[in-house]
Design a protein around this motif. Sequence first.
Motif, mmCIF file in Angstrom:
data_model
loop_
_atom_site.group_PDB
_atom_site.id
_atom_site.type_symbol
_atom_site.label_atom_id
_atom_site.label_comp_id
_atom_site.label_asym_id
_atom_site.label_seq_id
_atom_site.Cartn_x
_atom_site.Cartn_y
_atom_site.Cartn_z
ATOM 1 N N LEU A 46 33.206 45.253 36.299
ATOM 2 C CA LEU A 46 32.214 44.467 36.622
ATOM 3 C C LEU A 46 31.940 44.140 37.993
ATOM 4 C CD1 LEU A 46 33.046 41.799 33.944
ATOM 5 C CD2 LEU A 46 31.421 43.320 33.685
ATOM 6 N N PRO A 47 30.894 43.764 38.418
ATOM 7 C CA PRO A 47 30.589 43.851 40.013
ATOM 8 C C PRO A 47 31.365 42.549 40.726
ATOM 9 C CG PRO A 47 28.677 43.055 38.633
ATOM 10 C CD PRO A 47 29.393 43.775 37.636
ATOM 11 N N ASP A 48 31.469 42.560 41.962
ATOM 12 C CA ASP A 48 32.094 41.499 42.747
ATOM 13 C C ASP A 48 31.076 40.382 42.872
ATOM 14 O OD1 ASP A 48 33.985 43.299 43.468
ATOM 15 O OD2 ASP A 48 33.254 43.403 45.616
ATOM 16 N N ALA A 49 31.639 38.956 42.655
ATOM 17 C CA ALA A 49 30.922 37.819 42.706
ATOM 18 C C ALA A 49 29.775 37.797 41.736
ATOM 19 C CB ALA A 49 30.225 37.693 44.268
ATOM 20 N N ALA A 50 30.300 37.926 40.478
ATOM 21 C CA ALA A 50 29.283 37.741 39.237
ATOM 22 C C ALA A 50 29.097 36.841 38.597
ATOM 23 C CB ALA A 50 29.215 39.133 38.472
ATOM 24 N N PHE A 51 29.905 35.805 38.926
ATOM 25 C CA PHE A 51 30.140 34.596 37.912
ATOM 26 C C PHE A 51 30.338 33.265 38.923
ATOM 27 C CE2 PHE A 51 31.784 38.415 35.599
ATOM 28 C CZ PHE A 51 30.788 38.367 34.669
ATOM 29 N N LEU A 59 35.670 38.583 41.073
ATOM 30 C CA LEU A 59 34.506 38.253 40.253
ATOM 31 C C LEU A 59 33.876 36.937 40.500
ATOM 32 C CD1 LEU A 59 36.003 39.739 36.726
ATOM 33 C CD2 LEU A 59 34.244 40.757 38.397
ATOM 34 N N LEU A 60 34.350 35.901 41.070
ATOM 35 C CA LEU A 60 33.892 34.821 41.215
ATOM 36 C C LEU A 60 33.163 34.593 42.533
ATOM 37 C CD1 LEU A 60 36.656 32.371 40.135
ATOM 38 C CD2 LEU A 60 34.571 32.390 39.175
#
Length: 286
Positions: free
Chosen positions: A135-140, A165-166
């Motif tokens: 999953l991409p960085d900073a996605a959530f 991810l955050l």
Amino acid sequence: MQEHSRRLNAHYDALAERGEGSLTCRLREAYRAAGRDPERLTLDEIAGIDQLHLGGRGASRSLAALGEWQPECRVLDVGCGTGGASRLLADEFGCEVLGVDITAAFVDVATWLSAATGLGDKTRFLCADAARTPLPDAAFETIWCQHALMNMPDVAGVLAEWRRLLVPGGRVLLHEVVAGDNPEPLALPVPWASTPAESHLQTRETLEARLAEAGFRLEALEDVTEAALAWRQKHSRRESGEPPAGPALPGPVTIFGERFLIMGRNLRDNLAAGRVRILEGAWRLG
């Protein structure tokens, strides 16, 4: 990772391992036998199989009360199992949820149940190791995790992945089983482990320290063991009672087989003896 995945799949999908058919097929047939259409189900009809943690939907709603929910908040549900918390967050809070689980059978069931309950457009599911997602960085905006870290040997790797991810200022909502003060060995099997090699319980102090080291600031933390024990005691009494006269809706026994009755009793006894405790809390990145 392959050995870890093999062990968990053997534990959580033991009936399929013994040649009794895929989990999705068994559950679909169980709903047909109970007079339900497996393509059109309600959230109440799937309550027995969609949240496989202590406290069920009530525990998820309690954890959700710690959230900061904005319209279409992006949530990663780590160790999503059959997807119940993902659907609850989508249905009750309007979140866009991606559930990730290392057990392929659970991901298949989660995808089917979301489609059958009309929540397929708000929830998606991915089979992956929580410590190494594609999953991409900073996605959530939010990481959600219920009763999953105790299955993960590389907790440091998982927390580093959460940090990646955050978004800045994103939050972790955690409902977790930890080691209690009683050093006696666990009564096994329990719902998350059949052998000691599958259980990776941390103490409360170790979990808090690891989250802090990973850059997460504690905002709220409560020991909810007594409520979890009361819930498990109630369900143990129900499970040991007279079986229903007709076909019942699927429950954990449909997933785990009759061994779940032993798992449930052992979990109750481990809670009562102080071998495990249950925590509910929120942390913020940065």
